[in-house]
Design a protein around this motif. Structure first.
Motif, PDB file in Angstrom:
ATOM      1  N   THR A 154      -6.458  29.999   7.482  1.00 44.01           N
ATOM      2  CA  THR A 154      -6.199  29.241   6.293  1.00 44.01           C
ATOM      3  C   THR A 154      -6.510  30.005   5.130  1.00 44.01           C
ATOM      4  O   THR A 154      -5.927  29.516   4.005  1.00 44.01           O
ATOM      5  CB  THR A 154      -6.992  27.685   6.283  1.00 44.01           C
ATOM      6  N   ARG A 155      -7.452  30.937   5.354  1.00 41.48           N
ATOM      7  CA  ARG A 155      -7.721  31.739   3.999  1.00 41.48           C
ATOM      8  C   ARG A 155      -6.937  32.776   3.689  1.00 41.48           C
ATOM      9  O   ARG A 155      -6.397  32.857   2.512  1.00 41.48           O
ATOM     10  CB  ARG A 155      -9.353  32.108   4.107  1.00 41.48           C
ATOM     11  N   THR A 156      -6.566  33.518   4.756  1.00 40.65           N
ATOM     12  CA  THR A 156      -5.515  34.660   4.425  1.00 40.65           C
ATOM     13  C   THR A 156      -4.208  34.490   4.954  1.00 40.65           C
ATOM     14  O   THR A 156      -3.339  35.279   4.299  1.00 40.65           O
ATOM     15  CB  THR A 156      -6.230  35.944   5.379  1.00 40.65           C
ATOM     16  N   LYS A 157      -4.148  33.478   5.597  1.00 42.34           N
ATOM     17  CA  LYS A 157      -2.717  33.061   6.017  1.00 42.34           C
ATOM     18  C   LYS A 157      -2.076  34.118   7.139  1.00 42.34           C
ATOM     19  O   LYS A 157      -1.094  34.290   7.241  1.00 42.34           O
ATOM     20  CB  LYS A 157      -1.612  33.152   4.842  1.00 42.34           C
ATOM     21  N   LEU A 158      -2.990  34.822   7.581  1.00 37.66           N
ATOM     22  CA  LEU A 158      -2.535  35.834   8.783  1.00 37.66           C
ATOM     23  C   LEU A 158      -2.700  35.235  10.040  1.00 37.66           C
ATOM     24  O   LEU A 158      -3.506  34.266  10.427  1.00 37.66           O
ATOM     25  CB  LEU A 158      -3.428  36.977   8.758  1.00 37.66           C
TER      26      LEU A 158
END
Length: 147
Positions: free
Chosen positions: A40-44
């Motif tokens: 959710t933070r980096t979308k990776l």
């Protein structure tokens, strides 16, 4: 059915989810399904291989293991070494906290205490004690039923 990755590509992208479906490891000798979880933070996308038993194509850290109710019960018992943080102990703590707050209110209603009261929000299940009728209800419902 998804396409198998070729030897020269590291992975194949799934068009619908824009996630890489396959992961090629060990210098191209092993290809496996890749975990579809995204940060959710980096979308990776997660870089771990998905478990074979996972119906949602997830790795062990993102919930790929199927758990029955018996398995979950065994895990809860195995992870409780001293019983302090079990569900039953936490529920008992909540019930005791509610009773302590209600008794504190009853003591102030009866005029038996002075000074500051406990600050902060009251726990779930708390019923306010504001007058003598509430004190009677507290004694009838909580104190006399436990004897």
């Amino acid at each position: 059915m998804p396409l198998q990755p070729s030897n020269n590509s590291a992975s194949v992208k799934c068009d619908a989810l824009e996630l890489e479906t396959y992961l090629v490891t060990a210098a191209g000798r092993i290809s496996c399904l890749r975990c579809t979880a995204k940060s959710t933070r980096t979308k990776l996308q997660c870089r771990k291989p998905a478990l074979k038993v996972s119906s949602t194509q997830k790795c062990e850290f993102h919930g790929g293991r199927p758990h029955s109710t018996i398995t979950l019960l065994k895990m809860a018992q195995a992870n409780t070494t001293h019983g302090e943080y079990s569900k039953a102990a936490r529920q008992q703590y909540r019930d005791d906290s509610v009773l302590m707050h209600e008794l504190e209110d009853a003591v102030y209603v009866l005029g038996m205490a002075e000074g500051p009261r406990t600050r902060g929000r009251k726990p779930n299940g708390y019923k306010g004690v504001y007058n003598i009728d509430d004190v009677r209800r507290l004694i009838r419902d909580r104190v006399l039923h436990t004897m």
